[in-house]
Scaffold this active site. Structure first.
Site, PDB file in Angstrom:
ATOM      1  N   TYR A 122     -76.976 -18.511  53.657  1.00 29.83           N
ATOM      2  CA  TYR A 122     -76.377 -18.836  51.560  1.00 29.83           C
ATOM      3  C   TYR A 122     -77.477 -20.578  51.853  1.00 29.83           C
ATOM      4  O   TYR A 122     -77.607 -21.041  50.475  1.00 29.83           O
ATOM      5  CB  TYR A 122     -74.773 -19.167  51.648  1.00 29.83           C
ATOM      6  CG  TYR A 122     -74.518 -19.795  50.594  1.00 29.83           C
ATOM      7  CD1 TYR A 122     -74.584 -19.253  49.114  1.00 29.83           C
ATOM      8  CD2 TYR A 122     -73.817 -21.359  50.836  1.00 29.83           C
ATOM      9  CE1 TYR A 122     -73.417 -20.307  48.378  1.00 29.83           C
ATOM     10  CE2 TYR A 122     -73.095 -22.192  50.141  1.00 29.83           C
ATOM     11  CZ  TYR A 122     -73.354 -21.607  48.348  1.00 29.83           C
ATOM     12  OH  TYR A 122     -72.604 -22.504  47.591  1.00 29.83           O
ATOM     13  N   SER A 133     -74.655 -27.817  46.721  1.00 23.51           N
ATOM     14  CA  SER A 133     -73.441 -27.634  47.873  1.00 23.51           C
ATOM     15  C   SER A 133     -74.002 -28.629  48.723  1.00 23.51           C
ATOM     16  O   SER A 133     -75.537 -29.057  49.272  1.00 23.51           O
ATOM     17  CB  SER A 133     -74.062 -26.207  48.302  1.00 23.51           C
ATOM     18  OG  SER A 133     -73.020 -26.507  49.616  1.00 23.51           O
ATOM     19  N   ILE A 189     -64.745 -22.477  39.409  1.00 19.87           N
ATOM     20  CA  ILE A 189     -66.012 -23.632  38.838  1.00 19.87           C
ATOM     21  C   ILE A 189     -66.862 -23.779  37.554  1.00 19.87           C
ATOM     22  O   ILE A 189     -66.499 -24.343  36.308  1.00 19.87           O
ATOM     23  CB  ILE A 189     -67.978 -24.538  39.764  1.00 19.87           C
ATOM     24  CG1 ILE A 189     -66.514 -24.525  40.759  1.00 19.87           C
ATOM     25  CG2 ILE A 189     -67.679 -25.329  39.546  1.00 19.87           C
ATOM     26  CD1 ILE A 189     -67.831 -24.749  42.223  1.00 19.87           C
TER      27      ILE A 189
END
Length: 329
Positions: free
Chosen positions: A165, A152, A15
């Site tokens: 995560y 996210s 990204i």
């Protein structure tokens, strides 16, 4: 045209690389930095990554290198490195900070060390906090700025075997949700970009390593669930629902060009119902029951649905290609 200096962390691939190249090669040249002289404008966007990785970005940037793109060394886990990087920018003036640097970790927690877990938090959470802590006082003084965090959907919804995560993304979402109220008082916008699965070299490497890893520290049933259910389903989800880094770069560009940027922006509409489950039922039963059945009971139905989505997306892609060939936009 208003001059803007953009600082992006984590541009060696994925990204960050796609976003850096997109802004640097912007045909409208909307991103400029006013340098030392009042009336002298030089097209410049500032990006950050370690020197060992800069060759890839230099090649991708092409003619934009040293014109609309400058590469600087930065380690988001090192306060001195951050301070030196920001000080090297004329008048420490950053209009838009894009926090993209991040690392991943998947698998049963019994197989992960506390040190590995700390490493995830150091980059994904404290790395962002360090960057914001450094640029926020200057933005407050100018009463302008935009802080963007590549988060996210896992900052909104926990996913099995992504425990640490997900925790790092939940942490940064909570941090930004608290910060945004104060920031608005100083005319500073905070935006969370929330992609679903993104197909990158980094992401694929994480899954390749997971397939070969040792899971003897957990019980055989958990190891079986991870390797034969989670990894298999993840591959199907990425191939059916995954976006490209260029997709996320395009979404991010739209957000930073908005007059009043949104606080949250999900890049993949397919995931919106999933992230809304927990809000539909405050007890959490609807969310946990839905995901449990999706993983353990309706595995076959999930794969059939994903294949159908993949076919629809492929057909839509071909139609767009045909339209472009005919001169339509």
């Amino acid at each position: 045209m208003v001059s803007k200096t953009v600082l992006i962390t984590g541009c060696s691939s994925g990204i960050g690389l796609a976003l850096a190249v997109k802004l640097a090669q912007d045909k409208q040249r909307r991103f400029k930095a006013s340098l030392m002289k009042k009336n002298f404008l030089k097209h410049e966007i500032l990006f950050t990554l370690g020197y060992k990785d800069k060759e890839k970005l230099e090649a991708a940037a092409g003619p934009a290198l040293h014109k609309t793109l400058e590469i600087k060394q930065l380690d988001v886990c090192d306060e001195k490195s951050i301070h030196n990087c920001i000080n090297s920018i004329p008048q420490r003036h950053i209009d838009i900070l894009i926090n993209n640097a991040g690392v991943g970790l998947i698998g049963p927690i019994e197989c992960q060390s506390i040190e590995e877990m700390k490493g995830i938090m150091e980059t994904n959470f404290f790395g962002v906090v360090r960057m914001i802590k450094e640029v926020l006082p200057d933005m407050k003084k100018r009463k302008s700025g935009h802080i963007v965090v590549i988060s996210s959907v896992m900052g909104l919804q926990g996913i099995v075997f992504n425990d640490i995560y997900t925790a790092s993304k939940f942490a940064i979402e909570g941090f930004c949700e608290s910060l945004v109220i104060q920031a608005l008082k100083f005319n500073i916008f905070v935006s969370l970009i929330e992609p679903g699965p993104v197909v990158t070299e980094f992401e694929m490497k994480v899954y390749e390593d997971a397939e070969k890893a040792d899971y003897s520290q957990t019980d055989p049933e958990t190891a079986e669930i991870f390797t034969n259910i989670y990894l298999k389903n993840s591959k199907a989800i990425f191939s059916s629902l995954g976006q490209t880094p260029e997709d996320i770069a395009e979404h991010t560009l739209k957000v930073i060009m908005t007059a009043k940027p949104p606080f949250r922006h999900q890049t993949n509409a397919i995931y919106t119902p999933m992230t809304a489950l927990k809000h539909a039922d405050p007890t959490g039963a609807l969310m946990t029951d839905s995901f449990y059945k999706m993983v353990f009971r309706y595995d076959t139905l999930l794969h059939i649905s994903l294949k159908a989505i993949r076919l629809i997306r492929w057909q839509a892609h071909k139609m767009r290609q045909g339209a472009r060939l005919l001169g339509f936009r």
